[in-house]
Enzyme design. Structure first.
Site, PDB file in Angstrom:
ATOM      1  N   ASP A  63       0.826  -1.208   0.000  1.00 45.97           N
ATOM      2  CA  ASP A  63       0.000   0.000   0.000  1.00 45.97           C
ATOM      3  C   ASP A  63       0.862   1.261   0.000  1.00 45.97           C
ATOM      4  OD1 ASP A  63       0.717  -0.865   2.691  1.00 45.97           O
ATOM      5  OD2 ASP A  63      -0.478   0.817   3.413  1.00 45.97           O
ATOM      6  N   LYS A 118       9.108  -0.113  -4.595  1.00 46.91           N
ATOM      7  CA  LYS A 118       8.093  -1.157  -4.751  1.00 46.91           C
ATOM      8  C   LYS A 118       7.193  -0.877  -5.957  1.00 46.91           C
ATOM      9  CE  LYS A 118       7.286  -4.274  -2.583  1.00 46.91           C
ATOM     10  NZ  LYS A 118       7.733  -5.679  -2.783  1.00 46.91           N
ATOM     11  N   TYR A 122      11.266   3.707  -0.291  1.00 48.26           N
ATOM     12  CA  TYR A 122      10.774   2.332  -0.283  1.00 48.26           C
ATOM     13  C   TYR A 122       9.549   2.194  -1.173  1.00 48.26           C
ATOM     14  CZ  TYR A 122       8.000  -1.631   1.376  1.00 48.26           C
ATOM     15  OH  TYR A 122       7.211  -2.758   1.432  1.00 48.26           O
TER      16      TYR A 122
END
Length: 287
Positions: free
Chosen positions: A101, A130, A126
């Site tokens: 998420d 992703k 991060y």
């Protein structure tokens, strides 16, 4: 069917492997066999295994540390995934890749769950790594499957290094220490057992593309902590704080609840509410 699982010893991997065995032979893999940070060695291992499906549960997930070493996050979450996806395409294997998420967060005023069609906007190194990993996994082959999930915790992680959020809260509360937990980050805590079961169903439906898989409902981390203590029958010195007060090195999404409407439309039942999943976890974890 031969199914390779990278990160098989992690929380999600440990729940996936026994469930995937209903579909065929499962080959658990660790960082010893495939290290995404060493992409040059990936193709040979995949070529030797020749799986029908390759499930990647491995990732660089040190959210705060990624702010100061983004190259490490990208090495694993992007370049390693790219090589893995390429190797899978070469042997005709379907890649199942897990994301987060944290690809959202730029829309700070958001109050409606994100669908798979909503534009992402990460607010951390991060999250950006992703999101880029999602793109390379999906671009490699149209038959690949990317699953975004959120706030994972699992029984197998309860005794591991660092545990998980639930175990951390229980440990600190039992020590009698005060807890200050963020109350302005909205997401959906998700039990790895439920995410694993839904993943197997997606594979049974031969799903491709991008899917959101989380438990149902919405919570802040403070609300989750309060519910942990309520269900566990513990009294804790718990205080809600803001993200600004917590002042973590990496920004977190203020709202990153994921809609699972596409999942249910694909024939997979909605996962149970997060409060029920938490109760199941507390009942199943080792004493």
């Amino acid at each position: 069917m031969k199914i390779a699982v990278l990160g098989a010893a992690g929380q999600l991997g440990r729940d996936l492997c026994p469930r995937l065995s209903a579909l065929g032979e499962v080959v658990p893999l660790s960082r010893v066999e495939i290290d995404l940070a060493r992409p040059d060695a990936i193709a040979a291992v995949v070529a030797d295994l020749r799986p029908d499906v390759f499930v990647n549960c491995a990732a660089y997930n040190l959210v705060d540390k990624a702010e100061t070493e983004p190259e490490s996050a990208f090495a694993v979450n992007v370049w390693g995934v790219r090589e893995l996806a390429t190797a899978c395409r070469t042997v005709g294997a379907k890649l199942v890749h897990f994301s987060t998420d944290y690809v959202f967060g730029l829309d700070a005023a958001r109050t409606v769950p994100f669908s798979e069609d909503d534009a992402p906007g990460p607010v951390s190194a991060y999250g950006l790594s992703k999101l880029t990993g999602e793109f390379v996994a999906r671009a490699a082959a149209p038959g690949n499957l990317v699953i975004r999930t959120c706030g994972l915790y699992g029984v197998w992680g309860s005794g591991g290094k660092g545990g998980n959020f639930v175990e951390t809260m229980l440990r600190i509360a039992k020590q009698g220490k005060p807890l200050r937990v963020v109350n302005d980050q909205h997401c959906t805590p998700s039990y790895t057992a439920d995410v694993a079961a839904a993943t197997v169903q997606l594979l049974e439906h031969n799903a491709t593309g991008l899917f959101h898989v989380t438990n149902s409902g919405t919570s802040t981390w403070y609300q989750l902590a309060a519910e942990i203590f309520r269900q566990a029958g513990l009294r804790a010195d718990l205080t809600p704080i803001t993200s600004a007060e917590f002042n973590a090195p990496a920004k977190r999404p203020p709202y990153s609840v994921l809609s699972t409407a596409k999942l249910t439309a694909h024939g997979v039942p909605a996962l149970r509410p997060w409060t029920e999943a938490l109760a199941a976890y507390l009942g199943e974890r080792p004493a």
